[in-house]
Scaffold this motif. Sequence first.
Motif, short mmCIF file in Angstrom:
data_model
loop_
_atom_site.label_atom_id
_atom_site.label_comp_id
_atom_site.label_asym_id
_atom_site.label_seq_id
_atom_site.Cartn_x
_atom_site.Cartn_y
_atom_site.Cartn_z
N PRO A 280 0.59 -1.19 0.15
CA PRO A 280 -0.04 -0.16 0.01
C PRO A 280 0.82 1.13 0.13
N ARG A 313 -4.83 -1.94 -2.04
CA ARG A 313 -5.51 -1.47 -0.79
C ARG A 313 -5.15 -2.37 0.08
N GLY A 316 -6.03 -6.12 -0.11
CA GLY A 316 -6.42 -6.44 -1.54
C GLY A 316 -5.24 -7.50 -2.38
N GLN A 370 -11.40 -5.28 -5.20
CA GLN A 370 -11.06 -5.65 -3.89
C GLN A 370 -9.62 -5.13 -3.73
N SER A 371 -8.90 -5.17 -4.96
CA SER A 371 -7.25 -5.07 -4.97
C SER A 371 -7.24 -3.54 -5.00
N GLY A 372 -8.24 -2.71 -5.78
CA GLY A 372 -7.92 -1.31 -5.76
C GLY A 372 -6.91 -1.02 -6.72
N ARG A 671 -9.58 1.19 6.41
CA ARG A 671 -8.86 -0.11 7.09
C ARG A 671 -7.42 0.38 7.65
N ASN A 705 -4.47 9.21 3.48
CA ASN A 705 -4.38 9.90 2.01
C ASN A 705 -4.84 11.28 2.20
N PRO A 748 -3.19 4.28 -0.30
CA PRO A 748 -4.27 4.24 -1.11
C PRO A 748 -5.71 4.72 -0.21
N ARG A 749 -6.55 5.37 -1.01
CA ARG A 749 -7.65 5.98 -0.14
C ARG A 749 -8.53 4.89 0.58
N GLY A 750 -9.02 5.20 1.87
CA GLY A 750 -9.74 4.18 2.63
C GLY A 750 -8.81 3.32 3.64
N CYS A 751 -7.41 3.51 3.18
CA CYS A 751 -6.43 3.10 4.14
C CYS A 751 -5.50 3.96 5.08
#
Length: 803
Positions: A280, A313, A316, A370-372, A671, A705, A748-751
């Motif tokens: 990530p 991700r 991911g 799922q992987s982003g 996450r 991020n 990554p966004r959301g991480c």
Amino acid sequence: MGATKPRSETHTVEDTLDCKAADAVRHAQPPIETDAIQITQPAHVAAGVKSVLKAVEFTLKEPGLFRGISALSHLNHFDGVDCPGCAWPDPDHDRSLNEYCENGVKAIAEEATAKRCTPDFFRKWSVSELSRRSDYWLGHQGRLTHPMVLRSASDHYEPISWLDAFTLIANELNSLSNADQAIFYTSGRTSNEAAFLYQLFVRQFGTNNLPDCSNMCHESSGLALKEVIGIGKGTVKLDDFDLADTILIIGQNPGTNHPRMLATLQQAARRGATIVSVNPLAEVGLTRFKHPKDVLHLFGSGTKIAKYFVQVRLSGDLAFFKGLCKEILEEEARRPGQVINRGFIEQKTSGFEDFQAAIAATSWSEIVEQSGISRAQIREIAAVVMRSKNMIACWAMGLTQQRQAVATIQEIVNLMLLGGHIGRRGAGVCPVRGHSNVQGDRTMGIWERMPDSFLDKLRDLFEFEPPRRHGWDVVDSIKAMHRGDAKVFFAMGGNFLSATPDTEFTAQALARCDLTVYVSTKLNRAHVITGKRALILPCLARTDRDAQASGLQFVTTENSMSVVQSSRGNLDPPSDQLLSEPAIVARLAVATLGSRSRLNWMQLAEDYDRIRDLISQVIPGCEDMNLRVRKKGGFYLPNSARDDEYRTKTGKARFVVSELEPCNLGPDQFRMTTLRSHDQYNTTIYGLDDRYRGIFHGRRVVLINPKDMDEHGWKPGDRLDITSHFRANGKEELRTAPRFVAVPYEIPRGCVATYFPEANVLVPIGSVALRSNTPTSKAIVVSFVLSECLDDVMEDQEVRAAR
Ligand code: SF4
């Protein structure tokens, strides 16, 4: 700035015992210190001149010039000291004068320090006061010099003789209603000789409760690889990297955690190998590297290491590797016989048809979501893999501490098998181990589930019936202590409290023990969160000269590539009171087992050759160990998969099928992964900077991020409280850690990312990798709120501790 109030100094004995678990929660976490934190731009290049200067600074600050040079002049040399840092191997043949990295210097500086932590120190500092100090401060009080005891109801450690210490432990162990009420933990620094004796003592005592730090790192790798290639270890040697044309570095940050690996990668990059980072964070060590020993290039811009960064991700990776396999199989369908290694697959593997069908049934939308990772980038990396003639896949805890860790590692093996990248030179799998002998300890029998074949050998050679019931691993040990089913906790090294998940739960668990014992070289947080009584047993470190009755001794270790080598300390020990780890085990065994054991334990501790003779008779591949380990560079343990032999249930390397799991995040949820800083090794905090990531003077940060920060209205430097969310038994469990400094970072966004051990409190004890039971520190669901003022935070902590 401390965030907790002092413990009461006026409590009664009953109060002390009743309050122990609540106190443990209150003091389990490091104090909240954020005021000095400075955020700058991340570095563009790893190592170089700064690395040399840092190494000099640490050497001067801790051991001083003479002692420092004396230690470093033997580090990683043939017949010298094996670095107590990571398990990255040394070259088999030619080694330079300075065969170490900045972090190796830091590890040596910590061990060889001139500072001493004496009985006077413990007279001055109560346990309550120590618990309000940071892990960094605790670790910098110097080498422990005397055995110390913390008696019931006392708030000060006091000196104890070795004889009394062993008698105390033996009485406690022998008064248990059954041997399974004791837990014997091992950290990855423990030598092969100490580990072999230790497991033998523990099994003669009557239990398989032998959790180790592997349970928290590469348990997933061992389990995954054993099932599909027949051996739970990596298959490559260091010189395979000279032949590889493609190297995947997955969930790993070698610049900080295995720094000399960068020199290997630099050579590979310079001769044209393609290096792909799947992680990530695009860590600087894989961006550009300046080898500190390469004087000619020290002031240039460094060597570009990774050609591709795949910023998956969190969690991911499984989807990404399924994507690579799908792309390759689709290309094979378009160009039959030209893409995958049909000959290898037919002769050496099983399960291909089922795997092929499962991959075909996995949708691209699921993989990309799922992987982003975009379909275009998956295609780009798949093209690299398809061109490769010799590919190596390396990984570390970024993979092993996910819920789907075992499935993900097996998917990587599926990818390797498609190209036949195993069982031959220049190709293979390489789980990169953390602590310097974590792999060797397993080889020596430190495992709660050793197979019957090993236990049968112990029975036949030592004439006792070893227990057959499997013991507890780390997570199950914590739960057992918390339930009250385990009453004695003995740790051969390590900092159990800071290394484990769910800090407050673990603190309560330890506090419920009748006795906790640590064999240690330096003070750490585990010494201040104790059972009703506690002991610190100070031992020799790897760099210390080890003199026993038969003369000077050496020990052995096994590195990440299964090389067993000697390590011989050359420094004067910091105190004449210290015992070696084998001597501690031998004296403990004599005190505890008495006439129940026929082994002459003290004779073994007097001459480690005698221990190695026993190892030779029990451990496959260690035959003639005394002879072979004295050869330059030691010897390789056998590795069937490296030799193209697959001892699996089908007799072949196995393709296996796994399912993607939906990763559902609620609104405003992220996450979270935990990370190490560059001034850190496992739980040892060398300093408060992480210069590669541009973070200085503190550790309580959360990397987010920038777009996520904007969207939530957070500014750089804002203090955020983090809450983790976990569903267990139909209920949502919440855990909170206050006041982390928000740092905008390319992730990554959301991480988001935080350092451990500060964020371990957020990792639920029940959140584990499927089948390996490894805590999922790389995939915790969290949410944030802006911190209120610090007083409110302190009040919250007090309320939580009181509950
Ligand atoms: S790479 Fe690892 S083993 Fe080698 S010197 Fe650095 S910390 Fe020590």
